[in-house]
Design an enzyme around this catalytic site. Sequence first.
Site, PDB file in Angstrom:
ATOM      1  N   HIS A   9       1.039  -1.183   0.074  1.00  0.00           N
ATOM      2  CA  HIS A   9      -0.086   0.057  -0.042  1.00  0.00           C
ATOM      3  C   HIS A   9       0.781   1.149   0.041  1.00  0.00           C
ATOM      4  CE1 HIS A   9       0.941   0.961   4.199  1.00  0.00           C
ATOM      5  NE2 HIS A   9       0.848  -0.351   4.376  1.00  0.00           N
ATOM      6  N   ARG A  58      -6.039   1.164   4.375  1.00  0.00           N
ATOM      7  CA  ARG A  58      -4.878   1.590   3.807  1.00  0.00           C
ATOM      8  C   ARG A  58      -4.479   0.838   2.598  1.00  0.00           C
ATOM      9  NH1 ARG A  58      -2.887  -0.531   8.492  1.00  0.00           N
ATOM     10  NH2 ARG A  58      -1.072  -1.751   8.598  1.00  0.00           N
ATOM     11  N   GLU A  85      -1.538  -6.710   7.731  1.00  0.00           N
ATOM     12  CA  GLU A  85      -0.061  -6.399   8.175  1.00  0.00           C
ATOM     13  C   GLU A  85       0.011  -7.287   9.380  1.00  0.00           C
ATOM     14  OE1 GLU A  85       2.665  -6.185   8.098  1.00  0.00           O
ATOM     15  OE2 GLU A  85       3.305  -4.097   7.794  1.00  0.00           O
ATOM     16  N   HIS A 155       0.491  -5.649   2.455  1.00  0.00           N
ATOM     17  CA  HIS A 155       1.297  -4.880   3.591  1.00  0.00           C
ATOM     18  C   HIS A 155       2.928  -5.414   3.671  1.00  0.00           C
ATOM     19  CE1 HIS A 155      -2.303  -3.272   5.429  1.00  0.00           C
ATOM     20  NE2 HIS A 155      -2.745  -4.427   4.842  1.00  0.00           N
TER      21      HIS A 155
END
Length: 201
Positions: A9, A58, A85, A155
């Site tokens: 991202h 995100r 993440e 991520h």
Amino acid sequence: MALLTLIRHGQSIYNLENRFTGYLDVALTPFGEQEAKQAGAKLKGYKFSIAYTSMLKRAQDSLRIILEEIEQTDIPVIKNEALNERMYGSLQGLNKAETAEKYGANQVEIWRRSYKTHPPDGESLEDTYKRTVPYYRQEIEPKLKAGKNVLIVAHGNCLRALMMYLENISPTTIAKVNIPTGTPRLYNLDNNLRIVSVKYL
């Protein structure tokens, strides 16, 4: 052949503030939005069958911007927490420099880069691997074997785990690997999912 594209991202607010983010659901910065747009610009001319992302905005917002840029907003988008993440536990939200002052820079580096050592109440990269790679093998590999082009926007740590699996990278070597934000990494795969070529755009 199939195409697998991995993208971290764009810059998030906590990236900008040098904070541990993990599972905290923070937004992109304006620069991060621009990074996603630039990633999309680099992917113009590539056609995707399906896209995957995490449960965190995100990554989802980065994917949305990329799909808008390449005019492929009609493809299926699958969201799954296996692509979240790495969970940084009690470090989440803390400034990395301040954390280094408190615990020592060497300890923080071990928490961040070690494969097996996890931060307090958090996940190690090994833990992340054990949830990300099985999901990839079960859900995404069959699509690639069917010749579909797959886009994953997620991520840094879950993508590092996938890189370990895809490229046979050792736990020692992966500690030195950093994935830049908003930069597509393209894998051309043969019918047996062996890598024919890999590159950043």
